[in-house]
Design a protein around this motif. Structure first.
Motif, mmCIF file in Angstrom:
data_model
loop_
_atom_site.group_PDB
_atom_site.id
_atom_site.type_symbol
_atom_site.label_atom_id
_atom_site.label_comp_id
_atom_site.label_asym_id
_atom_site.label_seq_id
_atom_site.Cartn_x
_atom_site.Cartn_y
_atom_site.Cartn_z
ATOM 1 N N PRO B 45 -1.453 10.069 -54.136
ATOM 2 C CA PRO B 45 -2.330 11.139 -53.643
ATOM 3 C C PRO B 45 -1.664 11.938 -52.526
ATOM 4 C CG PRO B 45 -3.517 9.069 -53.836
ATOM 5 C CD PRO B 45 -2.066 8.744 -54.000
ATOM 6 N N ARG B 46 -2.108 13.184 -52.365
ATOM 7 C CA ARG B 46 -1.608 14.059 -51.307
ATOM 8 C C ARG B 46 -2.797 14.555 -50.494
ATOM 9 N NH1 ARG B 46 1.093 20.076 -51.565
ATOM 10 N NH2 ARG B 46 -0.545 20.398 -53.132
ATOM 11 N N LEU B 47 -2.699 14.449 -49.181
ATOM 12 C CA LEU B 47 -3.777 14.912 -48.305
ATOM 13 C C LEU B 47 -3.833 16.429 -48.307
ATOM 14 C CD1 LEU B 47 -5.955 14.304 -46.118
ATOM 15 C CD2 LEU B 47 -4.100 14.436 -44.429
ATOM 16 N N LEU B 48 -5.025 16.960 -48.591
ATOM 17 C CA LEU B 48 -5.246 18.409 -48.572
ATOM 18 C C LEU B 48 -6.012 18.847 -47.322
ATOM 19 C CD1 LEU B 48 -6.537 18.984 -52.232
ATOM 20 C CD2 LEU B 48 -4.198 19.335 -51.391
ATOM 21 N N ILE B 49 -7.140 18.176 -47.082
ATOM 22 C CA ILE B 49 -8.102 18.560 -46.046
ATOM 23 C C ILE B 49 -8.504 17.324 -45.255
ATOM 24 C CG2 ILE B 49 -10.424 19.483 -45.593
ATOM 25 C CD1 ILE B 49 -8.656 21.641 -46.716
ATOM 26 N N TYR B 50 -8.594 17.438 -43.928
ATOM 27 C CA TYR B 50 -9.138 16.372 -43.093
ATOM 28 C C TYR B 50 -10.154 16.978 -42.138
ATOM 29 C CZ TYR B 50 -5.968 18.182 -39.519
ATOM 30 O OH TYR B 50 -5.331 19.001 -38.631
ATOM 31 N N GLY B 51 -11.005 16.136 -41.576
ATOM 32 C CA GLY B 51 -12.036 16.650 -40.682
ATOM 33 C C GLY B 51 -12.947 17.655 -41.348
ATOM 34 N N ALA B 52 -13.120 17.492 -42.642
ATOM 35 C CA ALA B 52 -13.983 18.314 -43.500
ATOM 36 C C ALA B 52 -13.429 19.708 -43.793
ATOM 37 C CB ALA B 52 -15.393 18.445 -42.917
ATOM 38 N N SER B 53 -12.700 20.312 -42.841
ATOM 39 C CA SER B 53 -12.319 21.708 -43.039
ATOM 40 C C SER B 53 -10.914 22.076 -42.559
ATOM 41 C CB SER B 53 -13.320 22.626 -42.326
ATOM 42 O OG SER B 53 -13.348 22.355 -40.937
ATOM 43 N N SER B 54 -10.154 21.118 -42.048
ATOM 44 C CA SER B 54 -8.803 21.421 -41.547
ATOM 45 C C SER B 54 -7.770 21.153 -42.631
ATOM 46 C CB SER B 54 -8.489 20.564 -40.317
ATOM 47 O OG SER B 54 -9.374 20.858 -39.267
ATOM 48 N N ARG B 55 -6.932 22.156 -42.902
ATOM 49 C CA ARG B 55 -5.887 21.963 -43.906
ATOM 50 C C ARG B 55 -4.750 21.128 -43.356
ATOM 51 N NH1 ARG B 55 -7.310 27.002 -45.396
ATOM 52 N NH2 ARG B 55 -5.957 27.920 -43.783
ATOM 53 N N ALA B 56 -4.250 20.203 -44.174
ATOM 54 C CA ALA B 56 -3.105 19.392 -43.780
ATOM 55 C C ALA B 56 -1.838 20.262 -43.789
ATOM 56 C CB ALA B 56 -2.956 18.213 -44.724
ATOM 57 N N THR B 57 -0.797 19.748 -43.202
ATOM 58 C CA THR B 57 0.470 20.474 -43.099
ATOM 59 C C THR B 57 1.005 20.869 -44.463
ATOM 60 O OG1 THR B 57 1.023 19.234 -41.090
ATOM 61 C CG2 THR B 57 2.827 20.344 -42.227
ATOM 62 N N GLY B 58 1.331 22.152 -44.607
ATOM 63 C CA GLY B 58 1.949 22.619 -45.837
ATOM 64 C C GLY B 58 0.998 22.931 -46.973
ATOM 65 N N ILE B 59 -0.306 22.793 -46.737
ATOM 66 C CA ILE B 59 -1.285 23.053 -47.799
ATOM 67 C C ILE B 59 -1.606 24.550 -47.844
ATOM 68 C CG2 ILE B 59 -3.587 22.537 -48.663
ATOM 69 C CD1 ILE B 59 -1.490 20.216 -48.788
ATOM 70 N N PRO B 60 -1.503 25.170 -49.019
ATOM 71 C CA PRO B 60 -1.769 26.617 -49.125
ATOM 72 C C PRO B 60 -3.199 26.971 -48.739
ATOM 73 C CG PRO B 60 -0.754 25.759 -51.137
ATOM 74 C CD PRO B 60 -1.123 24.568 -50.310
ATOM 75 N N ASP B 61 -3.372 28.213 -48.263
ATOM 76 C CA ASP B 61 -4.697 28.595 -47.772
ATOM 77 C C ASP B 61 -5.688 28.898 -48.887
ATOM 78 O OD1 ASP B 61 -3.707 31.966 -46.648
ATOM 79 O OD2 ASP B 61 -3.765 31.028 -48.631
ATOM 80 N N ARG B 62 -5.281 28.771 -50.136
ATOM 81 C CA ARG B 62 -6.278 28.879 -51.219
ATOM 82 C C ARG B 62 -7.174 27.644 -51.268
ATOM 83 N NH1 ARG B 62 -1.419 28.005 -53.916
ATOM 84 N NH2 ARG B 62 -1.333 26.132 -55.249
ATOM 85 N N PHE B 63 -6.766 26.570 -50.588
ATOM 86 C CA PHE B 63 -7.592 25.366 -50.485
ATOM 87 C C PHE B 63 -8.412 25.449 -49.194
ATOM 88 C CE2 PHE B 63 -5.980 22.702 -53.872
ATOM 89 C CZ PHE B 63 -4.693 23.187 -54.097
ATOM 90 N N SER B 64 -9.724 25.245 -49.325
ATOM 91 C CA SER B 64 -10.564 25.227 -48.135
ATOM 92 C C SER B 64 -11.651 24.177 -48.287
ATOM 93 C CB SER B 64 -11.188 26.593 -47.869
ATOM 94 O OG SER B 64 -12.048 26.969 -48.920
ATOM 95 N N GLY B 65 -12.040 23.584 -47.159
ATOM 96 C CA GLY B 65 -13.087 22.587 -47.149
ATOM 97 C C GLY B 65 -14.221 23.018 -46.245
ATOM 98 N N SER B 66 -15.416 22.598 -46.601
ATOM 99 C CA SER B 66 -16.579 22.928 -45.787
ATOM 100 C C SER B 66 -17.617 21.829 -45.924
ATOM 101 C CB SER B 66 -17.177 24.275 -46.219
ATOM 102 O OG SER B 66 -17.642 24.206 -47.552
ATOM 103 N N GLY B 67 -18.646 21.916 -45.074
ATOM 104 C CA GLY B 67 -19.756 20.981 -45.151
ATOM 105 C C GLY B 67 -19.867 20.103 -43.924
ATOM 106 N N SER B 68 -20.970 19.384 -43.868
ATOM 107 C CA SER B 68 -21.234 18.443 -42.782
ATOM 108 C C SER B 68 -22.377 17.536 -43.203
ATOM 109 C CB SER B 68 -21.599 19.173 -41.488
ATOM 110 O OG SER B 68 -22.798 19.896 -41.651
ATOM 111 N N GLY B 69 -22.567 16.461 -42.438
ATOM 112 C CA GLY B 69 -23.664 15.543 -42.753
ATOM 113 C C GLY B 69 -23.406 14.775 -44.036
ATOM 114 N N THR B 70 -24.103 15.155 -45.092
ATOM 115 C CA THR B 70 -23.962 14.437 -46.357
ATOM 116 C C THR B 70 -23.411 15.297 -47.494
ATOM 117 O OG1 THR B 70 -26.238 14.943 -46.989
ATOM 118 C CG2 THR B 70 -25.867 12.855 -45.801
ATOM 119 N N ASP B 71 -23.220 16.577 -47.268
ATOM 120 C CA ASP B 71 -22.776 17.472 -48.343
ATOM 121 C C ASP B 71 -21.504 18.220 -47.970
ATOM 122 O OD1 ASP B 71 -26.133 17.763 -48.850
ATOM 123 O OD2 ASP B 71 -24.810 17.344 -50.555
#
Lengths: 122, 108
Positions: B45-71
């Motif tokens: 596996p390769r880490l894409l997103i951590y902390g729900a919305s922060s992109r890992a090093t080298g991950i293109p900005d077409r990947f984005s994360g969002s949400g909080s709580g349970t969703d």
């Protein structure tokens, strides 16, 4: 280059034991918590065990508690997983993984090894 | 133990399309300790997103994360050929670490 290289996998009979190793390089090993994650053939990821940077804190999934032991030798930059009383359901690729932040125990896994296959079968 | 449920199980899309992957937790994930990983066949596996919305090093900005709580949601804005893979969410805030069962993004 930050790198993790696992070794020690193989074929073992049910009830047997195996010790996995994970050699780390390219980062200050003792500053980071480490984990083992496994993946059964064709299945998803399952976290197995974690250890703090100092080795003083360890954590196990219920499925392996009492049978597996995680440890580390910071002088050798190496992580271990001692697996005893192995069962068929322990068959999987075992990955070691590095925490993404130093010092903090809880974290995502930013670096993974290539994995080592463990097969439990008679 | 927090159980993560990902949906859909499989997403069939064409290159250039937008992908929206969902991850729902059985109880609130503390401090948004939620990560997303990509796995291709035969690879770790390769880490894409951590902390729900922060992109890992080298991950293109077409990947984005969002949400909080349970969703939580992973969005791939425009699928590239190399994005077809299995994606896992993971929580690391309570009772250890747990993964979702994965969403396969396949070429339509």
């Amino acid at each position: 280059e930050v790198q993790l290289v696992e070794s020690g996998g193989g074929l073992v009979q049910p009830g047997g034991s195996l010790r996995l190793s994970c050699a780390a390089s390219g980062f200050t090993f003792s500053s980071y918590a480490m984990s083992w994650v496994r993946q059964a053939p064709g299945k998803g990821l399952e976290w197995v065990s974690a250890i703090s940077g100092s080795g003083g804190s360890t954590y196990y999934a219920d499925s392996v508690k009492g049978r597996f032991t995680i440890s580390r030798d910071n002088s050798k930059n190496t992580l271990y997983l001692q697996m005893n009383s192995l069962r068929a359901e322990d068959t999987a690729v075992y990955y070691c993984a590095k925490a993404d932040q130093p010092i903090r125990f809880l974290g995502a896994f930013d670096i993974w090894g290539q994995g080592t296959m463990v097969t439990v079968s008679s | 133990e927090i159980v993560l449920t990902q949906s859909p199980g499989t997403l069939s899309l064409s290159p250039g399309e937008r992908a929206t992957l969902s991850c729902r937790a059985s109880q609130s994930v503390s401090s948004s300790y939620l990560a997303w990983y990509q796995q291709k066949p035969g690879q770790a596996p390769r880490l894409l997103i951590y902390g729900a919305s922060s992109r890992a090093t080298g991950i293109p900005d077409r990947f984005s994360g969002s949400g909080s709580g349970t969703d939580f949601t992973l969005t791939i804005s425009r699928l590239e050929p190399e994005d077809f893979a299995v994606y896992y969410c993971q929580q690391y805030g309570s009772s250890g670490w747990t993964f979702g069962q994965g969403t396969k993004v396949e070429i339509k």
